[in-house]
Design a protein around this motif. Structure first.
Motif, PDB file in Angstrom:
ATOM      1  N   GLN A 116      -5.151   7.350   2.472  1.00  0.00           N
ATOM      2  CA  GLN A 116      -6.153   6.292   2.349  1.00  0.00           C
ATOM      3  C   GLN A 116      -5.537   4.895   2.374  1.00  0.00           C
ATOM      4  O   GLN A 116      -6.265   3.902   2.438  1.00  0.00           O
ATOM      5  N   ASP A 130      -3.320   9.267  -1.639  1.00  0.00           N
ATOM      6  CA  ASP A 130      -3.130   7.813  -1.738  1.00  0.00           C
ATOM      7  C   ASP A 130      -2.566   7.265  -0.431  1.00  0.00           C
ATOM      8  O   ASP A 130      -2.972   6.199   0.042  1.00  0.00           O
ATOM      9  N   ARG A 168      -3.990   3.341  -0.071  1.00  0.00           N
ATOM     10  CA  ARG A 168      -4.465   2.669  -1.272  1.00  0.00           C
ATOM     11  C   ARG A 168      -3.436   1.659  -1.790  1.00  0.00           C
ATOM     12  O   ARG A 168      -2.224   1.880  -1.657  1.00  0.00           O
ATOM     13  N   HIS A 219       0.833  -1.197   0.000  1.00  0.00           N
ATOM     14  CA  HIS A 219       0.000   0.000   0.000  1.00  0.00           C
ATOM     15  C   HIS A 219       0.873   1.255   0.000  1.00  0.00           C
ATOM     16  O   HIS A 219       2.021   1.228   0.446  1.00  0.00           O
TER      17      HIS A 219
END
Length: 413
Positions: free
Chosen positions: A74, A71, A76, A55
């Motif tokens: 979160q 990003d 991601r 991630h």
């Protein structure tokens, strides 16, 4: 033909048609992977597959051109965030995204659908797995590594050059230590993250793409195949080194697989697969040999409480262990007799899907009967690997499974 294609067509000994239609798999979407992916998009390599298990974190932002602060906030998946940014660079791209670990989630089916592999991983164990898969699939791959201001690039062609043959005793000690870790994150980051810079990533990533495309445009004779390029940034020193010759005995040197084509897929049940093998291959007592061990039960050594599971050990993580401990008690372990490495008739798993046991989509199965071995391709999954405009997500059944998902699966099955 686009304007960029017309510009690149002017390069000597360049074939933009082949570049545009190339299918490239990039394993690893960190700092190095970002540069590789960015270059592929700018060169209008239309069909790109991305694999990564990690991630986005705030530490990635200083050296990864494709990631943003949102990003990291979160958390991601890197592969997804990278794919979305690539489409901003080149909206004509066709991208396959595979979330997962190269050790268990990268299938030979996906490798069969690409022309060349670019490895942007940061440890020897991942490179070893990638090398072995590339040999089995008969695909060239280009490895890259960076540290501080320096880096290196090597190209490997099955049958001609091999990463595993060049490993030193010290490298093998590191690999064995990593193999002893059950948690994926610890396997790949035992000593902490190495310091890297966007400068080294830019240089090494650019050379990797250049070398990969030499295989695409059939300029292999001018490539790094069989050699290694080393760059030392603080003194601007570059050198080439010959790779070690192939060893007579090496586990990577797997002969080209003679596979049997089947309509089966990773969603096929164990009983359906075994029945097909008996009917179509005339095997009396076939069994599916797994590439890894699978736990069928976990217990707490503290409380004695247990839970039935179908858990591929490479996917067992510290996070998942803590969830089991909260449910069952401390010191989670696999009890005696609760570890399987093959699937047979009458084992009680006939109604479970192959994917439940960590078999990735489109993989090639090893089927055994006595001393006989057959290689079976899950061709029923082949349509999943077809590139199409935009982003296409490949199934990742075991991607970050937690205890809640395991309990839900157990209740729904």
């Amino acid at each position: 033909m686009s304007l960029s294609d017309q510009i690149f067509e002017q390069l000597p000994q360049w074939d933009q048609d082949k570049v545009r239609n190339a299918r490239v798999l990039v394993v690893g979407a960190g700092a190095l992977g970002n540069e590789v992916l960015k270059n592929l998009a700018l060169l209008n390599v239309r069909q790109i597959a991305i694999m990564d298990f990690d991630h986005v974190e705030s530490g990635n932002l200083s050296r990864s051109v494709l990631y943003r602060a949102s990003d990291a906030m979160q958390g991601r998946p890197k592969a997804i965030a990278a794919a979305e940014r690539l489409l901003e660079i080149n909206h004509d791209l066709e991208i396959l995204v595979q979330l997962g670990d190269v050790a268990i989630d990268l299938s030979l089916g996906l490798l069969a659908h690409v022309d060349v592999i670019i490895g942007c991983v940061d440890n020897r164990l991942a490179r070893l797995y990638l090398n072995r898969l590339a040999w089995r699939a008969g695909k060239p791959w280009v490895d890259g590594g960076i540290l501080n201001l320096s880096g290196q690039v090597a190209a490997y062609v099955p049958g001609q050059s091999c990463y595993e043959c060049g490993l030193s005793s010290m490298a093998w000690a590191d690999i064995r230590q990593r193999l002893g870790c059950t948690d994926m994150a610890r396997r790949y980051a035992m000593s902490g993250r190495a310091t890297t810079t966007p400068i080294a990533a830019s240089i090494i990533g650019a050379i990797q793409v250049q070398e990969a495309l030499k295989f695409v445009i059939q300029q292999e004779n001018h490539s790094l195949a069989g050699r290694m390029f080393s760059y030392e940034g603080s003194q601007n020193h570059a050198a080439y080194y010959e790779q070690r010759p192939l060893k007579s005995e090496c586990e990577s040197h797997f002969p080209a697989l003679e596979t049997h084509s089947t309509p089966l897929s990773a969603n096929t049940t164990v009983d359906e697969a075994l029945t097909w093998f008996k009917s179509e291959l005339r095997m009396t007592k076939p069994c599916i040999l797994l590439d890894h061990s699978v736990a069928t039960r976990l217990t707490s050594m503290q409380s004695g409480r247990g839970m039935d599971v179908i858990l591929p050990l490479p996917h067992f993580s510290d996070r998942l262990a803590k969830e089991f401990e909260a449910e069952l008690g401390l010191q989670i372990a696999v009890p005696k007799g609760a570890l399987i490495e093959e699937l047979r008739e009458g084992d009680g798993f006939g109604d479970r899907r192959l994917s439940d046991f960590g078999i990735p989509v489109g993989h090639v199965l090893r089927i055994g009967r006595g001393e006989e071995r057959k290689w079976i391709a899950l061709d029923g999954d082949a349509p999943l690997f077809a590139f199409g405009k935009g982003i296409k997500h490949l199934p990742h059944r075991w991607w970050e499974f937690g205890l809640v998902e395991i309990q839900q699966k157990r209740g729904n099955d």
